[in-house]
Write an enzyme that holds these catalytic residues in place. Structure first.
Site, short mmCIF file in Angstrom:
data_model
loop_
_atom_site.label_atom_id
_atom_site.label_comp_id
_atom_site.label_asym_id
_atom_site.label_seq_id
_atom_site.Cartn_x
_atom_site.Cartn_y
_atom_site.Cartn_z
N HIS A 105 -24.10 -70.28 9.63
CA HIS A 105 -24.70 -68.97 9.88
C HIS A 105 -25.94 -68.70 9.03
O HIS A 105 -26.58 -67.66 9.18
CB HIS A 105 -23.69 -67.86 9.62
CG HIS A 105 -23.36 -67.69 8.17
ND1 HIS A 105 -22.44 -68.45 7.52
CD2 HIS A 105 -23.90 -66.87 7.24
CE1 HIS A 105 -22.40 -68.10 6.26
NE2 HIS A 105 -23.28 -67.15 6.05
C1 UD1 Z 1 -23.96 -61.99 5.81
C2 UD1 Z 1 -24.42 -62.28 4.38
C3 UD1 Z 1 -24.14 -63.73 4.04
C4 UD1 Z 1 -22.68 -64.08 4.28
C5 UD1 Z 1 -22.36 -63.76 5.73
C6 UD1 Z 1 -20.92 -64.09 6.06
C7 UD1 Z 1 -26.36 -60.99 3.61
C8 UD1 Z 1 -27.79 -61.04 3.31
N1 UD1 Z 1 -25.85 -62.06 4.23
O1 UD1 Z 1 -24.79 -62.74 6.68
O2 UD1 Z 1 -24.42 -63.93 2.67
O3 UD1 Z 1 -22.46 -65.44 4.02
O4 UD1 Z 1 -22.60 -62.37 5.96
O5 UD1 Z 1 -20.63 -63.82 7.38
O6 UD1 Z 1 -25.72 -60.02 3.30
N2 UD1 Z 1 -23.25 -59.21 13.56
C9 UD1 Z 1 -22.38 -58.86 14.55
N3 UD1 Z 1 -21.16 -58.35 14.18
C10 UD1 Z 1 -20.79 -58.19 12.89
C11 UD1 Z 1 -21.71 -58.54 11.89
C12 UD1 Z 1 -22.93 -59.05 12.23
O7 UD1 Z 1 -22.67 -58.99 15.73
O8 UD1 Z 1 -19.67 -57.73 12.65
C13 UD1 Z 1 -24.57 -59.78 13.94
C14 UD1 Z 1 -25.65 -58.76 14.05
O9 UD1 Z 1 -26.39 -59.06 15.14
C15 UD1 Z 1 -26.45 -58.96 12.79
C16 UD1 Z 1 -26.26 -60.45 12.50
O10 UD1 Z 1 -24.96 -60.75 12.98
O11 UD1 Z 1 -27.79 -58.62 12.98
C17 UD1 Z 1 -26.35 -60.78 11.03
O12 UD1 Z 1 -25.44 -59.96 10.26
P1 UD1 Z 1 -25.75 -59.60 8.73
O13 UD1 Z 1 -24.65 -58.83 8.14
O14 UD1 Z 1 -27.11 -59.02 8.65
O15 UD1 Z 1 -25.85 -61.01 8.02
P2 UD1 Z 1 -24.97 -62.32 8.20
O16 UD1 Z 1 -25.79 -63.34 8.86
O17 UD1 Z 1 -23.64 -62.01 8.80
#
Ligand code: UD1
Length: 368
Positions: free
Chosen positions: A205
């Site tokens: 990811h």
């Molecule tokens: C985040 C953390 C990362 C961690 C990871 C574990 C930061 C900067 N990054 O990354 O360190 O290793 O979580 O999973 O905080 N989304 C969904 N559903 C959810 C959550 C996210 O659809 O429940 C999608 C959204 O489109 C979002 C994207 O995933 O824009 C990224 O989510 P985000 O929380 O921004 O960062 P992660 O890549 O999950």
């Protein structure tokens, strides 16, 4: 003593669960859990509360997704209200996600002491948002709980006073040890038809691996080259799925015969498939530590790691996205040649107890 612990994203839940377990046995500590809502899908959040027997969060901020600035700012605005309302004596933040940095910044500006669990880890790579989150959080924290010796060294090198640093081990390993037995009862391997065969488990990811088409094509090449060894189980993170769809690559991934694409998996089911995997390919920080603990070979698709002990004495090898190197490592593993891991100091299931003891000593010296 009133303590607020912050969770936001998937890797936070298994870190706060053991702290909550210790706090909830104490009469003189009121422990509140604040969930920022950074992760909100059922299989990225709720399933972890159920699996880890965590109570519903006391406060849910519901901030959701956004750019880093939007997400961080929204968390700060909402968390400030919680702090003004609850007036805690201490805020505990864990790991390195946006919720971690947002809440430590908010608390320190209101002069609420901050404890950072998993302090001092450094990849020395500021292209990773998590590295920026770690550096800022540690600079603001009053109590810094390190998982491994390298974390202590990094903090000292950055000028953090020794009296603030505690080497306590890894709370994530506390959770893993507690739930290892229960995970054995998971039925997930039956559902993937891998109960009696060797398989590779994959999680990806990181922005550097999944946010551009070229890297996702390199990963596809890796899958094509290693599928001859057996099934590849790939629970797809929402971010990764979104990118595969955007770049129109999901159908090409689906054509790899032995590649099993699935939704994210809950804590106990994941622990079950990780424990019995022949090998794990990952870019996650936590999984590097968990595989070292489980003595499962791990190939990390990154150039660096913030957890050097997993490479120096554990089962982890860094391979970046070099196809040939990864393919050779996978072949070595299936041929049965892999280094044996050794456990870092204090990875014994008692990290949360050490953390709570240090905090009680400091806040309520007469009660300790
Ligand atoms: C985040 C953390 C990362 C961690 C990871 C574990 C930061 C900067 N990054 O990354 O360190 O290793 O979580 O999973 O905080 N989304 C969904 N559903 C959810 C959550 C996210 O659809 O429940 C999608 C959204 O489109 C979002 C994207 O995933 O824009 C990224 O989510 P985000 O929380 O921004 O960062 P992660 O890549 O999950």
């Amino acid at each position: 003593m009133k303590v607020v612990s912050v969770v936001g994203a998937r890797p936070n839940f298994m870190k706060v669960a053991p702290l909550h377990r210790v706090f909830s046995k104490m009469q003189n500590v009121h422990h509140l859990i604040v969930h920022t809502g950074q992760h909100y899908d059922k299989n990225m959040s709720k399933v972890f509360f159920d699996d880890l027997e965590l109570p519903e969060p006391d406060v849910y901020l519901g901030v959701g997704s956004g750019t880093h600035a939007e997400q961080t700012a929204r968390i700060m605005m909402e968390f400030e209200k919680v702090l003004l309302n609850e007036k805690p004596d201490l805020v505990i933040v864990v790991g390195d996600v946006n919720s971690t940095v947002a809440c430590s910044l908010t608390a320190s500006k209101l002069r609420v002491p901050v404890a950072h669990v998993e302090a001092g880890l450094r990849s020395f790579d500021r292209t990773m948002p998590e590295e920026i989150n770690r550096v800022v959080t540690d600079a603001l924290s009053d109590y810094l709980f390190a998982t491994e010796e390298a974390g202590v060294t990094n903090l000292k090198n950055e000028g953090v006073g020794e009296e603030k640093i505690f080497l306590v081990g890894d709370v994530m390993i506390d959770s893993l040890m507690l739930y290892q037995e229960k995970a054995k009862r998971s039925e997930i391997k039956k559902s993937f038809d891998i109960s009696a065969c060797e398989y590779t488990l994959v999680t990806l990811h990181r922005a550097s691996n999944v946010d551009n088409r070229e890297s996702l094509l390199v990963i596809l090449d890796i899958f094509r080259a290693i599928e001859k060894h057996g099934k590849i189980i790939f629970p797809i993170h929402p971010r990764t799925r979104k990118r595969l769809e955007e770049f129109d690559l999901l159908s090409q991934y689906s054509m790899v015969k032995n590649l099993v694409l699935t939704n994210p998996i809950g804590y106990l089911d994941f622990l079950s498939i990780m424990t019995d995997a022949k090998l794990v390919l990952t870019d996650s920080g936590g999984i590097q530590a968990e595989t070292t603990f489980l003595n499962v070979p791990c190939v990390t698709l990154r150039e660096n790691t913030e957890q050097p002990c997993t490479v120096e004495s554990g089962t982890n090898v860094l391979a970046g996205l070099a196809v040939e190197k990864v393919v050779d490592l996978v072949s070595d593993c299936y041929a049965g040649t892999w280094k044996k891991g050794k456990l870092p100091e204090f990875w014994d299931g008692k990290a949360a107890e050490r953390i709570v003891k240090a905090l009680v000593n400091s806040f309520m010296p007469n009660d300790s």
